[in-house]
Design a protein around this motif. Structure first.
Motif, mmCIF file in Angstrom:
data_model
loop_
_atom_site.group_PDB
_atom_site.id
_atom_site.type_symbol
_atom_site.label_atom_id
_atom_site.label_comp_id
_atom_site.label_asym_id
_atom_site.label_seq_id
_atom_site.Cartn_x
_atom_site.Cartn_y
_atom_site.Cartn_z
ATOM 1 N N ALA A 232 74.689 12.193 -2.503
ATOM 2 C CA ALA A 232 73.832 12.874 -3.476
ATOM 3 C C ALA A 232 74.494 12.927 -4.841
ATOM 4 O O ALA A 232 73.851 12.671 -5.877
ATOM 5 C CB ALA A 232 73.515 14.288 -2.979
ATOM 6 N N ALA A 233 75.788 13.253 -4.864
ATOM 7 C CA ALA A 233 76.505 13.359 -6.136
ATOM 8 C C ALA A 233 76.520 12.032 -6.877
ATOM 9 O O ALA A 233 76.486 11.993 -8.116
ATOM 10 C CB ALA A 233 77.925 13.849 -5.886
ATOM 11 N N ALA A 234 76.567 10.932 -6.149
ATOM 12 C CA ALA A 234 76.580 9.612 -6.781
ATOM 13 C C ALA A 234 75.289 9.330 -7.531
ATOM 14 O O ALA A 234 75.247 8.460 -8.408
ATOM 15 C CB ALA A 234 76.812 8.535 -5.719
ATOM 16 N N HIS A 235 74.223 10.090 -7.206
ATOM 17 C CA HIS A 235 72.938 9.923 -7.882
ATOM 18 C C HIS A 235 72.599 11.138 -8.753
ATOM 19 O O HIS A 235 71.442 11.330 -9.138
ATOM 20 C CB HIS A 235 71.829 9.701 -6.852
ATOM 21 N N GLY A 236 73.599 11.971 -9.004
ATOM 22 C CA GLY A 236 73.374 13.146 -9.834
ATOM 23 C C GLY A 236 72.541 14.207 -9.151
ATOM 24 O O GLY A 236 71.879 15.022 -9.813
ATOM 25 N N LEU A 237 72.588 14.233 -7.843
ATOM 26 C CA LEU A 237 71.778 15.179 -7.063
ATOM 27 C C LEU A 237 72.679 16.175 -6.333
ATOM 28 O O LEU A 237 73.878 15.964 -6.173
ATOM 29 C CB LEU A 237 70.913 14.428 -6.050
ATOM 30 N N GLU A 238 72.053 17.238 -5.865
ATOM 31 C CA GLU A 238 72.764 18.240 -5.079
ATOM 32 C C GLU A 238 71.932 18.552 -3.835
ATOM 33 O O GLU A 238 70.761 18.924 -3.959
ATOM 34 C CB GLU A 238 72.996 19.512 -5.894
ATOM 35 N N ILE A 259 71.990 7.877 3.672
ATOM 36 C CA ILE A 259 71.090 6.953 2.994
ATOM 37 C C ILE A 259 70.283 7.764 1.983
ATOM 38 O O ILE A 259 69.690 8.790 2.343
ATOM 39 C CB ILE A 259 70.131 6.252 3.966
ATOM 40 N N VAL A 260 70.250 7.347 0.728
ATOM 41 C CA VAL A 260 69.464 8.012 -0.300
ATOM 42 C C VAL A 260 68.152 7.257 -0.440
ATOM 43 O O VAL A 260 68.127 6.059 -0.748
ATOM 44 C CB VAL A 260 70.214 8.033 -1.647
ATOM 45 N N GLY A 261 67.048 7.951 -0.179
ATOM 46 C CA GLY A 261 65.736 7.329 -0.278
ATOM 47 C C GLY A 261 65.021 7.742 -1.552
ATOM 48 O O GLY A 261 65.480 8.610 -2.308
ATOM 49 N N ALA A 262 63.908 7.110 -1.833
ATOM 50 C CA ALA A 262 63.126 7.432 -3.028
ATOM 51 C C ALA A 262 61.659 7.169 -2.727
ATOM 52 O O ALA A 262 61.339 6.375 -1.838
ATOM 53 C CB ALA A 262 63.593 6.588 -4.216
#
Length: 262
Positions: A232-238, A259-262
């Motif tokens: 999450a941090a790698a995408h600026g998320l928390e 896995i970061v989805g969108a």
């Protein structure tokens, strides 16, 4: 002198809630059974993943503790004739107690005179006691619902795929739920599907890590949270952490991959 014991029940994928419930039940049940036969361990550590429940028993005695049990037999009037010679009743009681007739004691009680036998129990090698004891643990491990499969007599929460029973460096010949125990484990179903050699019980958790399995539930939960937070941090998320969801997800995998989805 004592040794360590590793006992692992390998299964088809368990429900996520039973990974916690089953492992927490396995430790106390196993320790209770060991103490009941005079094999009190120094400690019991449990592990649980979707494909296995396991217990590492440390400091298991080489032999069960010897204990003396007192058994009361027939009345003295029945056990001995008028001349004081033992009757068939005395001989049968002595045989059932495993002592010679001459070792029987006559003792006065409130109900009259009876014969007694002092029976020594225990002293058996742990390796001789464990096969039946561990098979009983598999059969009696509690679960709200159990299933049967094939022609296996012992029900379990999911089909048992393998058993591991290692006492020191020796395999304990346990047979339960249609499986015969070996001395090795198995790795991650997809990333390391083969056998995992276990040189000694104490090396269990580390050996499985080399096969992409985090056997300790708490460690796997921390690894899951760490992996999610890092992704999450790698995408600026928390991440919004739900403890119940985290526990469920950690018990659906043997090694977390975010896995970061969108």
């Amino acid at each position: 002198m004592s040794r360590d014991l590793l006992f692992e029940i390998g299964t088809e994928e368990l429900p996520s809630w039973y990974v916690t419930e089953g492992s927490r039940a396995l430790g106390p049940l196993l320790e209770q059974r060991l103490r009941a036969v005079g094999l009190a361990p120094a400690g019991v550590e449990v592990f649980g993943t979707p494909r296995r429940l396991a217990a590492l028993v440390s400091g298991l005695p080489e032999r069960s503790e010897e204990r003396v049990e007192e058994r009361r037999g027939p009345s003295a009037a029945v056990a001995f004739d008028a001349q004081g010679a033992p009757t068939r009743a005395a001989e049968a009681f002595a045989a059932s107690a495993g002592v010679p007739v001459g070792a029987l004691e006559r003792r006065q009680t409130e109900k009259g005179e009876y014969v007694y036998a002092q029976v020594t129990r225990g002293g058996e090698p742990a390796a001789a006691v464990l096969p039946a004891l561990l098979a009983g643990v598999v059969a009696d491990l509690p679960a709200p619902r159990k299933m049967r499969w094939g022609e296996v007599d012992t029900p379990f929460v999911r089909p048992v795929a393998w058993l591991t029973a290692l006492l020191g460096h020796e395999v304990v010949p346990v047979e339960a739920a249609g499986q015969a125990a070996g001395g090795g484990s198995r790795g991650h179903r997809f990333l390391a599907p083969g056998a995992v050699a276990l040189p000694a019980p104490a090396g269990y958790a580390e050996a499985l890590k080399g096969a992409w399995v985090i056997a300790d539930e708490d460690e796997r939960r921390r690894a899951t949270l760490g992996a999610v937070s890092e992704a999450a941090a790698a995408h600026g998320l928390e991440p919004v952490v739900d403890p119940a969801l985290l526990a469920e997800v950690a018990n659906l995998v043997e090694w977390p991959f975010p896995i970061v989805g969108a």
